[in-house]
Write a protein that holds these residues in place. Structure first.
Motif, PDB file in Angstrom:
ATOM      1  N   GLU A 151       0.865  -1.312  -0.299  1.00 49.18           N
ATOM      2  CA  GLU A 151      -0.222   0.156  -0.428  1.00 49.18           C
ATOM      3  C   GLU A 151       0.977   1.680  -0.064  1.00 49.18           C
ATOM      4  O   GLU A 151       0.379   2.202  -0.158  1.00 49.18           O
ATOM      5  N   ARG A 185       1.983   1.969  -3.253  1.00 45.60           N
ATOM      6  CA  ARG A 185       1.015   2.328  -4.169  1.00 45.60           C
ATOM      7  C   ARG A 185       0.473   3.844  -4.286  1.00 45.60           C
ATOM      8  O   ARG A 185       0.359   4.531  -5.391  1.00 45.60           O
ATOM      9  N   CYS A 186       0.908   4.121  -2.797  1.00 46.46           N
ATOM     10  CA  CYS A 186       1.040   5.701  -2.235  1.00 46.46           C
ATOM     11  C   CYS A 186       1.664   5.734  -3.342  1.00 46.46           C
ATOM     12  O   CYS A 186       1.540   7.591  -3.310  1.00 46.46           O
ATOM     13  N   HIS A 240       3.703   5.516  -5.579  1.00 42.85           N
ATOM     14  CA  HIS A 240       3.614   5.387  -7.307  1.00 42.85           C
ATOM     15  C   HIS A 240       2.349   6.119  -7.645  1.00 42.85           C
ATOM     16  O   HIS A 240       2.074   6.446  -9.451  1.00 42.85           O
ATOM     17  N   THR A 241       1.921   6.834  -7.424  1.00 41.93           N
ATOM     18  CA  THR A 241      -0.210   8.032  -7.743  1.00 41.93           C
ATOM     19  C   THR A 241      -0.421   8.740  -6.685  1.00 41.93           C
ATOM     20  O   THR A 241       0.700   8.898  -6.163  1.00 41.93           O
ATOM     21  N   PRO A 242      -0.620   9.968  -7.399  1.00 41.28           N
ATOM     22  CA  PRO A 242      -0.268  11.433  -7.409  1.00 41.28           C
ATOM     23  C   PRO A 242      -0.848  11.508  -5.969  1.00 41.28           C
ATOM     24  O   PRO A 242      -2.050  11.037  -6.401  1.00 41.28           O
ATOM     25  N   SER A 263      -5.658  18.517  -3.199  1.00 42.05           N
ATOM     26  CA  SER A 263      -4.992  18.223  -5.284  1.00 42.05           C
ATOM     27  C   SER A 263      -6.413  18.302  -6.186  1.00 42.05           C
ATOM     28  O   SER A 263      -7.320  17.651  -5.303  1.00 42.05           O
ATOM     29  N   ALA A 278      -6.466  15.573  -7.818  1.00 45.66           N
ATOM     30  CA  ALA A 278      -5.634  14.091  -8.321  1.00 45.66           C
ATOM     31  C   ALA A 278      -6.871  13.323  -7.826  1.00 45.66           C
ATOM     32  O   ALA A 278      -6.839  12.656  -7.295  1.00 45.66           O
ATOM     33  N   THR A 320      -8.544  10.840  -8.950  1.00 46.65           N
ATOM     34  CA  THR A 320      -8.927   9.049  -8.669  1.00 46.65           C
ATOM     35  C   THR A 320      -7.557   8.413  -8.166  1.00 46.65           C
ATOM     36  O   THR A 320      -7.703   7.266  -7.854  1.00 46.65           O
ATOM     37  N   ALA A 321      -7.203   9.178  -7.457  1.00 43.61           N
ATOM     38  CA  ALA A 321      -6.098   8.384  -6.400  1.00 43.61           C
ATOM     39  C   ALA A 321      -6.497   8.440  -4.334  1.00 43.61           C
ATOM     40  O   ALA A 321      -8.167   9.069  -4.813  1.00 43.61           O
ATOM     41  N   THR A 322      -6.291   7.387  -4.193  1.00 43.06           N
ATOM     42  CA  THR A 322      -7.301   7.279  -2.883  1.00 43.06           C
ATOM     43  C   THR A 322      -7.074   8.394  -2.076  1.00 43.06           C
ATOM     44  O   THR A 322      -5.108   9.516  -1.721  1.00 43.06           O
ATOM     45  N   TYR A 369      -5.991   8.923   1.312  1.00 39.62           N
ATOM     46  CA  TYR A 369      -6.295   8.776   2.394  1.00 39.62           C
ATOM     47  C   TYR A 369      -5.912   8.423   3.611  1.00 39.62           C
ATOM     48  O   TYR A 369      -6.806   7.469   4.644  1.00 39.62           O
TER      49      TYR A 369
END
Lengths: 387, 109
Positions: A29, A32-33, A35-37, A44, A46, A48-50, A52
């Motif tokens: 995880e 993954r965090c 590797h994504t904006p 933000s 962005a 599509t990202a989680t 968190y």
């Protein structure tokens, strides 16, 4: 620690400080965090990202059976959370008052309270423990007309003893006393139901039994009005005004949060939910029971935790300083423990004259084989030191 | 605290030399024979006889005076009586500097 070829496999038994290793899901995880904006509402686009922080607040709400996700505040660790709460509570008081704590506490509680006592902002009573516990009866005996604050651990990081928080929380709630419960050792380790524990605040850390990275922690706050803000800054909301927002959770969170850390915390909670909190508690208690059973076979070992509630075993080896025993276990057997005072000096004054001890602490990822290997090593060291 | 990796393993002879300057504790019956050395106000050492790595801790207050002390002990331990005399001189010189820093300082004698 440098591992040589031929060294026995590393056995890590310092989980009450920081759990290691982390579950694979946590590492994935975090990757993954990273590797994504980064995305968080207000900070933000962005989308599509989680998000968190929002997801982790929801996860904490479920894990601890809390009422409102927005009352979970993220901090750098439990020490940071305790400082925010203790100093924030004091800042809201118009005059000096009386506070209670216990000798089981970590320096993250004792030092802020001692500092404020030195500044004459409060008077402090430190309650003694008996058999690792401080009861409501003891607390009641020390209550003064101006007692406004009780800060106490939920579980001792040295003795592994659980405190019966619910009656203390109910008493404090009924008597206008703010209770800060330090759950650094219990969050993720045992089932916690905040709907049944009306504490003013419950503090957790991410890097222990919640399996998050160091640099994560926080608290759940029942009534945000009781704590004054310590930090002000960017929140991603209400940016037009120079007055820091009073909405939760922004009131206590200024600046960009630790996204990878919070991602690890979220994954740690999901791991706990997948494995089952009861199953984790049960396995760790089994490891502790096994370890203690083996240590009891060697008379040169003094156990300070005959039946701990948490997976923490503190002991000393006769004729060997705890520091030296820790060195021998680390270098001679590749076993990581924690020696010394464990940042809890007052409890050591009671149990070992302030000299400190060796602490072994297990996590859900330790195995019975590791437990037995470590117990054999400790017994071997104790037996050899006695010759 | 510093961990040193030495060119040669630590020997019982070196521990005997150390014993002239402070307290040496030995646990020869451990799986790996452990020792520790403590010289008040100077350094403490932990290690295993026969190992090439050793942990040295410096007393914070005088660490600038004792940063080379362990290496000097190692070096002069190889020179017999002459090495012992030289090391005594070095120890005395460091103690004098400690006293200057703490004029009340019987505590470092």
């Amino acid at each position: 620690m440098a591992a040589d070829q031929g060294d026995p496999p590393l056995i890590y038994l310092n989980n009450a400080a920081t759990t290691w290793p982390k579950p694979r899901e946590v590492l994935d995880e975090v990757a993954r965090c990273l590797h994504t904006p980064f995305f968080e509402h207000g900070r933000s686009t962005a989308g599509t990202a989680t998000d968190y922080p929002a997801a982790a607040r929801e996860a904490l709400t479920g894990l601890f059976h809390a009422e409102d996700p927005d009352r979970f505040i993220f901090t750098a660790n439990a020490t940071d959370a305790l400082n925010l709460l203790i100093h924030g509570f004091v800042k809201n008081q118009k005059r000096p008052f009386h506070a209670l704590t216990t000798e089981l506490e970590h320096n993250s509680v004792l030092r802020p309270l001692h500092t404020l006592e030195g500044e004459k902002k409060l008077t402090l009573s430190i309650l003694p423990m008996e058999d690792g516990r401080v009861t409501l009866q003891e607390i009641k005996k020390s209550i003064q007309p101006d007692t406004r604050l009780v800060v106490m651990t939920h579980g001792s990081n040295v003795l592994g003893s659980l405190q019966n928080l619910r009656p203390v929380a109910e008493y404090c709630a009924a008597n206008d006393i703010f209770l800060i419960a330090d759950g650094a050792q219990t969050a993720g380790q045992i089932p916690i139901n905040l709907s049944e524990i009306p504490a003013g605040a419950f503090v957790f850390t991410g890097h222990k039994a919640l399996f998050g990275l160091p640099g994560t922690g926080g608290f759940y706050l029942t009534d945000p009005e009781l704590i004054a803000q310590i930090h002000q800054g960017g929140t991603g909301t209400d940016s037009r005004t120079l007055v820091h927002p009073q909405d939760m959770p922004q009131k206590f969170e200024a600046g960009t949060p630790n996204y990878p850390g919070i991602a690890s915390l979220l994954a740690g909670i999901r791991y706990i939910e997948h494995e089952g909190q009861d199953a984790i508690t049960s396995k760790c208690r089994g490891l502790v029971a096994l370890f203690i059973r083996e240590l009891r076979k060697e008379p040169g070992i003094t156990l300070y935790t005959p039946a701990p509630d948490l997976p923490v075993v503190s002991f000393n080896i006769e004729k060997l300083d705890n520091d030296e025993a820790g060195y021998i276990l680390a270098k001679g057997y590749n076993i990581v423990t924690r020696t010394g005072l464990h940042c809890a000096p007052l409890v050591h004054d009671r149990i070992d004259g302030g000299k400190g001890c060796i602490r072994v602490s297990f996590s859900h990822l330790n195995t019975p084989e590791e437990c037995l290997t470590a117990a054999d090593a400790v017994r071997e060291v104790a037996e050899s030191a006695d010759r | 605290m510093k961990e040193f990796v030495l060119d040669e393993p630590l020997t019982a002879g070196f521990l005997e030399f150390l014993g002239s300057f402070g307290t040496v504790k030995q646990y020869p019956h451990l799986k790996r024979p452990y020792f520790s050395f403590e010289q008040d106000h100077f350094i403490s050492v932990k290690g295993f006889i026969g190992d090439t790595s050793v942990e040295v801790r410096y007393k914070m207050e005088f660490s600038d005076l004792t940063s080379d002390y362990f290496h000097l002990l190692l070096y002069y331990s190889r020179n017999g009586e002459a090495g012992m005399r030289k090391m005594r001189e070095i120890e005395g010189s460091i103690r004098e500097k400690m006293k200057i820093r703490h004029p009340a300082g019987e505590r470092v004698v």
